[in-house]
Design an enzyme around this catalytic site. Structure first.
Site, PDB file in Angstrom:
ATOM      1  CE  LYS A 133      -1.026  -3.790   6.625  1.00 21.14           C
ATOM      2  NZ  LYS A 133      -0.216  -3.510   7.799  1.00 21.14           N
ATOM      3  CE  LYS A 141      -5.265   1.842   2.932  1.00 20.38           C
ATOM      4  NZ  LYS A 141      -3.919   1.610   2.451  1.00 20.38           N
ATOM      5  CB  THR A 176      -2.659  -1.761   3.049  1.00 19.11           C
ATOM      6  OG1 THR A 176      -1.503  -1.926   3.860  1.00 19.11           O
ATOM      7  CG2 THR A 176      -3.749  -2.706   3.514  1.00 19.11           C
TER       8      THR A 176
HETATM    9  P1  NAD Z   1       2.040   8.311   3.056  1.00 19.87           P
HETATM   10  O1  NAD Z   1       0.827   9.083   2.736  1.00 19.87           O
HETATM   11  O2  NAD Z   1       2.982   8.801   4.080  1.00 19.87           O
HETATM   12  O3  NAD Z   1       2.898   8.067   1.707  1.00 19.87           O
HETATM   13  C1  NAD Z   1       2.353   7.895   0.463  1.00 19.87           C
HETATM   14  C2  NAD Z   1       3.204   8.675  -0.516  1.00 19.87           C
HETATM   15  O4  NAD Z   1       2.721   8.451  -1.835  1.00 19.87           O
HETATM   16  C3  NAD Z   1       3.151  10.200  -0.295  1.00 19.87           C
HETATM   17  O5  NAD Z   1       4.457  10.730  -0.200  1.00 19.87           O
HETATM   18  C4  NAD Z   1       2.411  10.713  -1.537  1.00 19.87           C
HETATM   19  O6  NAD Z   1       2.847  12.013  -1.940  1.00 19.87           O
HETATM   20  C5  NAD Z   1       2.786   9.655  -2.553  1.00 19.87           C
HETATM   21  N1  NAD Z   1       1.902   9.579  -3.679  1.00 19.87           N
HETATM   22  C6  NAD Z   1       0.559   9.745  -3.735  1.00 19.87           C
HETATM   23  N2  NAD Z   1       0.121   9.548  -4.984  1.00 19.87           N
HETATM   24  C7  NAD Z   1       1.207   9.226  -5.738  1.00 19.87           C
HETATM   25  C8  NAD Z   1       1.392   8.894  -7.091  1.00 19.87           C
HETATM   26  N3  NAD Z   1       0.372   8.827  -7.953  1.00 19.87           N
HETATM   27  N4  NAD Z   1       2.631   8.621  -7.521  1.00 19.87           N
HETATM   28  C9  NAD Z   1       3.704   8.693  -6.667  1.00 19.87           C
HETATM   29  N5  NAD Z   1       3.575   9.002  -5.368  1.00 19.87           N
HETATM   30  C10 NAD Z   1       2.348   9.269  -4.909  1.00 19.87           C
HETATM   31  O7  NAD Z   1       1.543   6.843   3.407  1.00 19.87           O
HETATM   32  P2  NAD Z   1       2.351   5.690   4.179  1.00 19.87           P
HETATM   33  O8  NAD Z   1       2.033   5.784   5.616  1.00 19.87           O
HETATM   34  O9  NAD Z   1       3.754   5.670   3.710  1.00 19.87           O
HETATM   35  O10 NAD Z   1       1.551   4.426   3.625  1.00 19.87           O
HETATM   36  C11 NAD Z   1       1.736   3.961   2.286  1.00 19.87           C
HETATM   37  C12 NAD Z   1       1.050   2.614   2.140  1.00 19.87           C
HETATM   38  O11 NAD Z   1       1.622   1.707   3.088  1.00 19.87           O
HETATM   39  C13 NAD Z   1      -0.461   2.643   2.435  1.00 19.87           C
HETATM   40  O12 NAD Z   1      -1.113   1.777   1.545  1.00 19.87           O
HETATM   41  C14 NAD Z   1      -0.554   2.145   3.866  1.00 19.87           C
HETATM   42  O13 NAD Z   1      -1.813   1.566   4.126  1.00 19.87           O
HETATM   43  C15 NAD Z   1       0.591   1.159   3.909  1.00 19.87           C
HETATM   44  N6  NAD Z   1       1.165   0.942   5.246  1.00 19.87           N
HETATM   45  C16 NAD Z   1       1.521   2.003   6.035  1.00 19.87           C
HETATM   46  C17 NAD Z   1       2.066   1.760   7.310  1.00 19.87           C
HETATM   47  C18 NAD Z   1       2.438   2.898   8.240  1.00 19.87           C
HETATM   48  O14 NAD Z   1       2.714   2.629   9.432  1.00 19.87           O
HETATM   49  N7  NAD Z   1       2.460   4.159   7.797  1.00 19.87           N
HETATM   50  C19 NAD Z   1       2.266   0.442   7.763  1.00 19.87           C
HETATM   51  C20 NAD Z   1       1.935  -0.613   6.912  1.00 19.87           C
HETATM   52  C21 NAD Z   1       1.378  -0.351   5.652  1.00 19.87           C
END
Ligand code: NAD
EC number: 1.1.1.31
Length: 308
Positions: free
Chosen positions: A181, A256, A106
């Site tokens: 979204k 965010k 997102t």
């Molecule tokens: P998270 O923090 O669990 O996962 C993000 C991952 O990215 C981590 O493992 C981190 O180490 C990795 N990361 C950070 N910088 C990086 C880089 N430069 N290169 C490679 N990896 C890197 O977050 P999440 O909950 O999985 O969410 C990820 C995205 O999905 C966000 O944008 C969030 O808004 C969106 N989202 C999350 C959910 C949810 O329920 N968790 C639902 C819909 C959308």
């Protein structure tokens, strides 16, 4: 819309897929793509995330160059727009024209639009394909995809999205997936707060949370923030409230999303009093050191107000 996918045909079309960001969402998404028979490599800056992914059939490493080698599709699931931009910019230096970039993070509408421009100018394909459905939906392959992009790119991405999605909606040009979204999460942020307020009130009036759940989940107040992400332990055993509010969806990510909503509200001169109140509450909650807790833990901030 839903079509059965043929893993052999899909593998022939997209011989290798690199998944970047193997966190709460990325890991189950990449795992399901690998389970569907695709060759999936992965990259995460955290070694522990790579290790978990390797245990799930993903050739993961903490080296972007290695992860994207030979990939015809690069799928990002990262915490913010700057990271997505950095990753795609680096990947474009390593991969030939024609590579398809799918971003399910997102991020802001503007970031997505700029990425669309940057990639298309250099001969790459890009779609924004953010999701709703959380970790449960990512694990079950029932995510709701809201997609922005050109017809060619979407046609190409469709069989891949279909592996992970319960629904796929083409919302318009690049950036329009993010638009929808952000609107969705404006609703969600407010709902998670009002569910918490209402459950605290019910409790103080002597109503058992299970009774509350039975009534409200079958009434007009029912919503995902209650039935799946219930902020009180007990009524929904799998909700983060029963696991010390481990996410799930971290409060930092909800903050965010509400910031992203604030940006577009200001750009369009739109008033959203409830949404902006929610943004302030999540800001306070995160400043108090709770950014890593699931966003349903906001109930703690509301409960505190009793003594204030
Ligand atoms: P998270 O923090 O669990 O996962 C993000 C991952 O990215 C981590 O493992 C981190 O180490 C990795 N990361 C950070 N910088 C990086 C880089 N430069 N290169 C490679 N990896 C890197 O977050 P999440 O909950 O999985 O969410 C990820 C995205 O999905 C966000 O944008 C969030 O808004 C969106 N989202 C999350 C959910 C949810 O329920 N968790 C639902 C819909 C959308």
């Amino acid at each position: 819309m839903s079509t059965p996918h043929d893993p052999n045909r899909l593998s022939a079309q997209e011989p290798a897929l690199a998944f970047i960001g193997l966190g709460h969402m990325g890991l189950p998404m990449a795992t399901n793509l690998a389970k569907a028979g695709l060759k999936v490599s992965g990259f995460d800056v955290v070694e522990e995330a790579c290790e978990k992914a390797r245990g799930n059939g993903i050739d993961a490493s903490a080296d972007l160059t290695k992860a994207v080698e030979g990939a015809t599709v690069v799928w990002t699931m990262l915490p913010n727009g700057d990271l997505v931009r950095d990753t795609i910019t680096k990947a474009m230096e390593l991969l030939p024209e024609g590579t398809l970039f799918i971003d399910s993070s997102t991020i802001s509408v503007v970031d997505a639009q700029e990425l669309g421009k940057l990639t298309s100018e250099k001969g790459y394909y890009f779609i924004d394909a953010p999701v709703s459905g959380g970790v449960v939906g990512a694990s079950a392959g029932t995510l709701a995809f809201m997609v922005g992009g050109g017809e060619d790119a979407i046609q190409r991405a469709y069989p891949l999205l279909d592996i992970l999605g319960g629904s796929i909606t083409h919302c318009g040009a690049v950036g329009s997936g993010q638009t929808v979204k952000i609107c969705n999460n404006l609703v969600l942020g407010v709902q998670q707060i009002v569910v918490a307020e209402s459950m605290i009130l019910a409790d103080r009036l002597g109503i058992d949370p299970k009774t509350y759940m039975e009534v409200v989940s079958n009434s007009t107040g029912s919503c995902w923030a209650l039935t799946k992400n219930c902020p009180v332990p007990g009524p929904v055993p799998e909700s983060p409230a029963n696991h010390d509010y481990q996410p799930g969806y971290a409060s930092a990510l909800m903050l965010k999303d509400l910031r992203l909503a604030k940006e577009v509200l200001e750009q369009t001169g739109t008033t959203a009093n409830m949404g902006m109140q929610a943004w302030q509450m999540y800001e306070t909650f995160c400043e108090q050191g709770n950014a890593g807790l699931d966003f349903s833990a906001i109930i703690r901030l509301i409960d505190e107000k009793k003594d204030g």
